[in-house]
Design a protein around this motif. Sequence first.
Motif, PDB file in Angstrom:
ATOM      1  N   ASP A 138       2.723   1.856  10.279  1.00 21.62           N
ATOM      2  CA  ASP A 138       3.510   1.759  11.522  1.00 21.62           C
ATOM      3  C   ASP A 138       3.612   2.964  12.264  1.00 21.62           C
ATOM      4  O   ASP A 138       3.095   3.778  11.508  1.00 21.62           O
ATOM      5  CB  ASP A 138       4.866   1.095  11.331  1.00 21.62           C
ATOM      6  N   LEU A 185       5.740  -8.598  13.217  1.00 21.95           N
ATOM      7  CA  LEU A 185       4.462  -8.184  12.700  1.00 21.95           C
ATOM      8  C   LEU A 185       3.690  -9.633  12.672  1.00 21.95           C
ATOM      9  O   LEU A 185       2.654  -9.863  13.285  1.00 21.95           O
ATOM     10  CB  LEU A 185       4.382  -7.595  11.565  1.00 21.95           C
ATOM     11  N   GLN A 189      -1.350  -3.790   7.994  1.00 21.79           N
ATOM     12  CA  GLN A 189       0.157  -4.205   7.941  1.00 21.79           C
ATOM     13  C   GLN A 189       0.303  -5.528   7.030  1.00 21.79           C
ATOM     14  O   GLN A 189       1.360  -5.451   6.213  1.00 21.79           O
ATOM     15  CB  GLN A 189       0.370  -4.618   9.544  1.00 21.79           C
TER      16      GLN A 189
END
Length: 416
Positions: free
Chosen positions: A268, A354, A373
């Motif tokens: 991130d 996300l 992620q």
Amino acid sequence: MNSHRGAGHGHSHRADRDVDDQIRIGTTARMLLLAALALALLGTLAGLAIWWPPGDAAARSAEAGGPAAQFAAPGVTFPSGEVVGVAERCGGIGLPDGSGCSTLTVKVEGEGEVVRLDVPPEVIDSGISAGDRVELLRTPAPEDAPEQGASYSYFATERYGTLVWLGVLFVAVVLAVARLRGLLGLIGLAFGGVVVWWWLLPALLDGAPGVGVALTSASAIMFVVLYTTHGFSLRTSTALAGTLLGIVLTAGIGVLAIGDARLTGISDEGGAILASFGTLDFQALLGCALVIAGLGVLNDVTITQASAVWELRAATPAASRTAVFTSAMRIGRDHIASTIYTIVFAYVGTALILLMLLRVYDRPLLELISTEQLAEEVVRTLVTSVGLVLAVPVTTALAALIAAPRPDASPAGITT
């Protein structure tokens, strides 16, 4: 009939004495347990001393003109201000971009100056209104152009009021329901926060090894939290030993998984900013995060299993260690099932945005699962779950070995 009398006899003793007083502990088992915990404590203290951060890494970076300088530049302050006007967010009907929309008019505290600030549209959507307070970032005028005056930008909305009443409600509910145990738990929680904020984070910023820092801080927290909350006893010591073994297992599996998956640890914007420091090992930081993330749940299951063995041993003092282990594991399996749900859905909740973003890509889940992620969250969930599950039989076995049967007791009624 004997089985019935044995069980009843155990219950009558529990009414008169504390469960811990009814357990026969072998001298060898006691000495080995306490010696192992003493070594763990010495290792923890050594880790605290070796990796004790010499100072604030962010401050040193700022002084040297490093990456943190943009957040702590000389002369930059963070004054508060009261919102006196709110313009409708950009994109509204009849409000084209650049028309003064998505702005706050703020009266700066202590200066009397009124400034107009551009803010992200989501700040307007949050319901901010006149009377609310915001935190500003004030940048002084350049030395070569003092006539320009200081400039202001929006930094954050002040939420102290909400956080205070919510914190008071939390403490009140814990104390009302759990009473002394709740108070001791809050003390342990406060200690854990102190370790994380004033030791773990500065040590990591100073470049200390992530997994070593995680093991040291987790061990320090567990030593204080378990004994503070549950008292000094061999039952608590057994749970502590199981917790420490679970922490080591989690760290080891995490290191293997992170390396094998080729995770970078930067998923991130926050990670990208920290990467500009240039000296941080983000794979090691991810390993540290795995250990800390599973700490609370791990503590929960080890205490439960140690207590289950102690209760079973008190109720059936003549039962074999195998019988006690088997019965306690039935309790552990139920606990594992419910705790795994807790871990998985906790991560789903924290990664909800996300997951929504990945969902709109309209690609198969098996293709998206390899993205940095999502893979990071999956590894985090699976590693902490594996460590948790392994801690249950480990703690149960330790407790069953330490809580020895009493040869002079009536036969117990535990069935395998």
